[in-house]
Write an enzyme that holds these catalytic residues in place. Structure first.
Site, mmCIF file in Angstrom:
data_model
loop_
_atom_site.group_PDB
_atom_site.id
_atom_site.type_symbol
_atom_site.label_atom_id
_atom_site.label_comp_id
_atom_site.label_asym_id
_atom_site.label_seq_id
_atom_site.Cartn_x
_atom_site.Cartn_y
_atom_site.Cartn_z
ATOM 1 N NE ARG A 1 15.843 -13.582 73.540
ATOM 2 C CZ ARG A 1 14.709 -14.236 73.750
ATOM 3 N NH1 ARG A 1 14.717 -15.384 74.381
ATOM 4 N NH2 ARG A 1 13.572 -13.720 73.357
ATOM 5 N NE ARG B 1 15.397 -17.837 79.805
ATOM 6 C CZ ARG B 1 14.235 -18.132 79.217
ATOM 7 N NH1 ARG B 1 13.247 -18.596 79.932
ATOM 8 N NH2 ARG B 1 14.085 -17.980 77.921
ATOM 9 N NE ARG C 1 15.759 -14.927 85.809
ATOM 10 C CZ ARG C 1 15.388 -16.035 85.182
ATOM 11 N NH1 ARG C 1 14.810 -15.961 83.990
ATOM 12 N NH2 ARG C 1 15.593 -17.206 85.725
ATOM 13 C CG ASP D 1 11.582 -8.582 75.332
ATOM 14 O OD1 ASP D 1 12.222 -9.636 75.405
ATOM 15 O OD2 ASP D 1 10.471 -8.493 74.777
ATOM 16 C CE1 TYR E 1 5.321 -12.749 71.735
ATOM 17 C CE2 TYR E 1 6.196 -11.609 69.827
ATOM 18 C CZ TYR E 1 6.230 -12.675 70.699
ATOM 19 O OH TYR E 1 7.156 -13.672 70.527
HETATM 20 O O1 CP3 Z 1 20.157 -11.005 72.256
HETATM 21 C C1 CP3 Z 1 20.315 -10.529 73.389
HETATM 22 O O2 CP3 Z 1 21.120 -11.015 74.229
HETATM 23 C C2 CP3 Z 1 19.566 -9.275 73.747
HETATM 24 C C3 CP3 Z 1 18.386 -9.416 74.512
HETATM 25 C C4 CP3 Z 1 17.052 -9.803 73.890
HETATM 26 C C5 CP3 Z 1 16.025 -10.350 74.694
HETATM 27 N N1 CP3 Z 1 14.896 -10.453 73.935
HETATM 28 C C6 CP3 Z 1 16.159 -10.717 76.112
HETATM 29 C C7 CP3 Z 1 15.186 -11.649 76.701
HETATM 30 C C8 CP3 Z 1 16.543 -9.641 72.601
HETATM 31 C C9 CP3 Z 1 17.231 -9.154 71.342
HETATM 32 C C10 CP3 Z 1 15.162 -10.039 72.645
HETATM 33 C C11 CP3 Z 1 14.245 -9.972 71.489
HETATM 34 C C12 CP3 Z 1 12.932 -10.631 71.558
HETATM 35 N N2 CP3 Z 1 12.062 -10.661 72.596
HETATM 36 C C13 CP3 Z 1 12.315 -11.262 70.462
HETATM 37 C C14 CP3 Z 1 12.872 -11.342 69.069
HETATM 38 C C15 CP3 Z 1 14.005 -12.261 68.976
HETATM 39 C C16 CP3 Z 1 13.657 -13.691 68.893
HETATM 40 O O3 CP3 Z 1 14.066 -14.439 69.797
HETATM 41 O O4 CP3 Z 1 13.009 -14.063 67.920
HETATM 42 C C17 CP3 Z 1 11.060 -11.737 70.893
HETATM 43 C C18 CP3 Z 1 10.063 -12.505 70.060
HETATM 44 C C19 CP3 Z 1 10.905 -11.336 72.242
HETATM 45 C C20 CP3 Z 1 9.708 -11.537 73.120
HETATM 46 C C21 CP3 Z 1 10.058 -12.351 74.289
HETATM 47 N N3 CP3 Z 1 10.841 -11.939 75.348
HETATM 48 C C22 CP3 Z 1 9.670 -13.685 74.539
HETATM 49 C C23 CP3 Z 1 8.809 -14.521 73.615
HETATM 50 C C24 CP3 Z 1 10.250 -14.037 75.773
HETATM 51 C C25 CP3 Z 1 10.099 -15.334 76.510
HETATM 52 C C26 CP3 Z 1 10.909 -16.321 75.784
HETATM 53 C C27 CP3 Z 1 11.504 -17.360 76.651
HETATM 54 O O5 CP3 Z 1 12.485 -17.932 76.163
HETATM 55 O O6 CP3 Z 1 11.008 -17.598 77.765
HETATM 56 C C28 CP3 Z 1 11.002 -12.951 76.234
HETATM 57 C C29 CP3 Z 1 11.811 -12.905 77.473
HETATM 58 C C30 CP3 Z 1 13.271 -12.642 77.323
HETATM 59 N N4 CP3 Z 1 13.817 -11.671 76.531
HETATM 60 C C31 CP3 Z 1 14.322 -13.288 78.035
HETATM 61 C C32 CP3 Z 1 15.522 -12.663 77.667
HETATM 62 C C33 CP3 Z 1 16.908 -12.942 78.193
HETATM 63 C C34 CP3 Z 1 14.140 -14.403 79.064
HETATM 64 C C35 CP3 Z 1 13.607 -13.773 80.303
HETATM 65 C C36 CP3 Z 1 14.080 -14.428 81.546
HETATM 66 O O7 CP3 Z 1 15.223 -14.164 81.973
HETATM 67 O O8 CP3 Z 1 13.294 -15.194 82.127
#
Ligand code: CP3
Length: 355
Positions: free
Chosen positions: A27, A31, A40, A78, A155
């Site tokens: 990640r 944010r 964003r 994602d 999911y």
């Molecule tokens: O690592 C990186 O920088 C690459 C980007 C990346 C994102 N999601 C961006 C993201 C990667 C590799 C993921 C994978 C992902 N997405 C996983 C597996 C990794 C982990 O964390 O276990 C999962 C379970 C998801 C599903 C997902 N996407 C969730 C549960 C959420 C909300 C989580 C939260 O913190 O609110 C997302 C959204 C998401 N994916 C964001 C980002 C930067 C936040 C979105 C925003 O900007 O509001």
């Protein structure tokens, strides 16, 4: 394609000698960075960042521009793009995490699911990969990724995030055949999606099994690891004259490292609950290790972060085969200066462990 200027991440994954321990953060584009929040706002929302290759490229590059120590870039996207391409209708409710318009509840729902074509249905991801590769111009390698079938299934069956996976677990035990069909379709989808990313320019790939650790030991083998093994056996392992390493990350998988190490990946991602030195002994020479600092250490002051980095490096010990990372994603509340202190500490303190 331009030659790689910094390949220590790929070298460590393949257990080739390196000068210092390579580092990146799960990640890393997100944010906690003000420049990410600005992009964003500019794009409108998170999915618009993912679906527009220029925006996806812009936010992928942000942490690299801020932190010259980063040894890898990760595609901005994602894991839920696959269920979306299967017709589930992904959307994000602000502050609520991901949601799906359709949920998968019955065998008939599963039978009706299509297997997405990466180029037709997920072309925006393939375009993001090639755009980012061009922009990187050999600076560091680019990581592609996907969710594991089990993690994606949670999911799709729950319709979003879940604390207890009530519906998914009920399906697994009530109707294992339906669950196997869903996981098999997801494994096929993930294999062609990752191969598409590799052909578009991803130089390593990571499978995120975020919820594998929530399964029993027996169910983990049958419903998560078996499908990741199947994916790994179908991946393109060499491209542009170089090996394409595969990293398997099961959060909460510390009890099962020996069997995960046998599943065909080049490296295992570790969360922070296991000691990396012990993990190294357990997996032996079979795989490299990636991890594993508790991401909440980044809430502490730079001196404490440096101490913890030093402790993990000492535990791993001398030699290659370690990619430093957090044990899970960096959180939005982290001070970006603390992330910088973490990355600098890894390079400064690790030189002594390499010849
Ligand atoms: O690592 C990186 O920088 C690459 C980007 C990346 C994102 N999601 C961006 C993201 C990667 C590799 C993921 C994978 C992902 N997405 C996983 C597996 C990794 C982990 O964390 O276990 C999962 C379970 C998801 C599903 C997902 N996407 C969730 C549960 C959420 C909300 C989580 C939260 O913190 O609110 C997302 C959204 C998401 N994916 C964001 C980002 C930067 C936040 C979105 C925003 O900007 O509001």
């Amino acid at each position: 394609m331009t030659a790689l200027k910094n390949d220590r991440f790929l070298r460590a994954l393949l257990k080739q000698p390196v000068d210092v321990t390579p580092v990146w953060m799960m990640r890393q584009a997100g944010r906690y960075l003000p420049e990410y929040r600005a992009s964003r706002a500019n794009a409108g929302d998170f999915m618009s960042l993912c679906m527009n290759p220029e925006f996806a490229c812009e936010v992928t590059m942000q942490p690299l521009d801020r932190y010259p120590q980063l040894d890898a870039a990760i595609l901005f996207s994602d894991i839920l793009t696959i269920p979306d391409a299967m017709g589930q209708g992904l959307y994000f409710e602000t502050g609520e995490g991901p949601r799906f318009k359709k949920v998968v509840s019955t065998l008939a729902d599963i039978e009706a699911l299509p297997i997405p074509d990466p180029h037709k249905d997920l072309g925006y991801v393939m375009d993001a990969v090639s755009t980012i590769r061009r922009e990187l111009n050999g600076r560091v390698p680019l990581i592609g990724f996907s969710g594991s079938p089990w993690t994606l299934a949670t999911y799709m069956v729950e319709g979003g995030s879940s604390k207890d996976f009530r519906k998914t677990k009920a399906m697994l035990y009530d109707n294992p055949q339906a669950m196997h069909l869903l996981l098999d379709k997801l494994a096929q989808s993930v294999t062609s999606y990752l191969n598409g990313q590799i052909m578009a320019g991803a130089q390593a790939v990571q499978i995120f099994d975020t919820w594998g650790g929530n399964l029993s030991a027996a169910a983990y083998q049958e419903f998560s690891l078996a499908y990741m093994r199947k994916i790994v056996s179908g991946l393109i392992r060499e491209h542009e004259g170089r090996k394409v390493p595969v990293i398997m990350f099961t959060k909460g998988g510390g009890l099962w490292l020996e069997s995960i190490a046998d599943a065909g990946a080049d490296a295992l991602g570790l969360d922070w609950t296991c000691d990396i030195g012990e993990a190294r002994q357990r997996v032996g020479n079979r795989v490299a290790l990636q991890g594993n600092m508790d991401p909440t250490v980044l809430y502490a002051k730079p001196e404490a972060i440096r101490t913890e980095v030093g402790r993990i490096l000492a535990s791993y010990g001398k030699g290659t085969g370690h990619v430093f990372n957090l044990g899970h994603g960096i959180t939005p509340e982290v001070n970006p200066e603390h992330a910088g202190a973490f990355l600098r500490a890894v390079h400064e303190l690790s030189a002594q462990y390499h010849e």
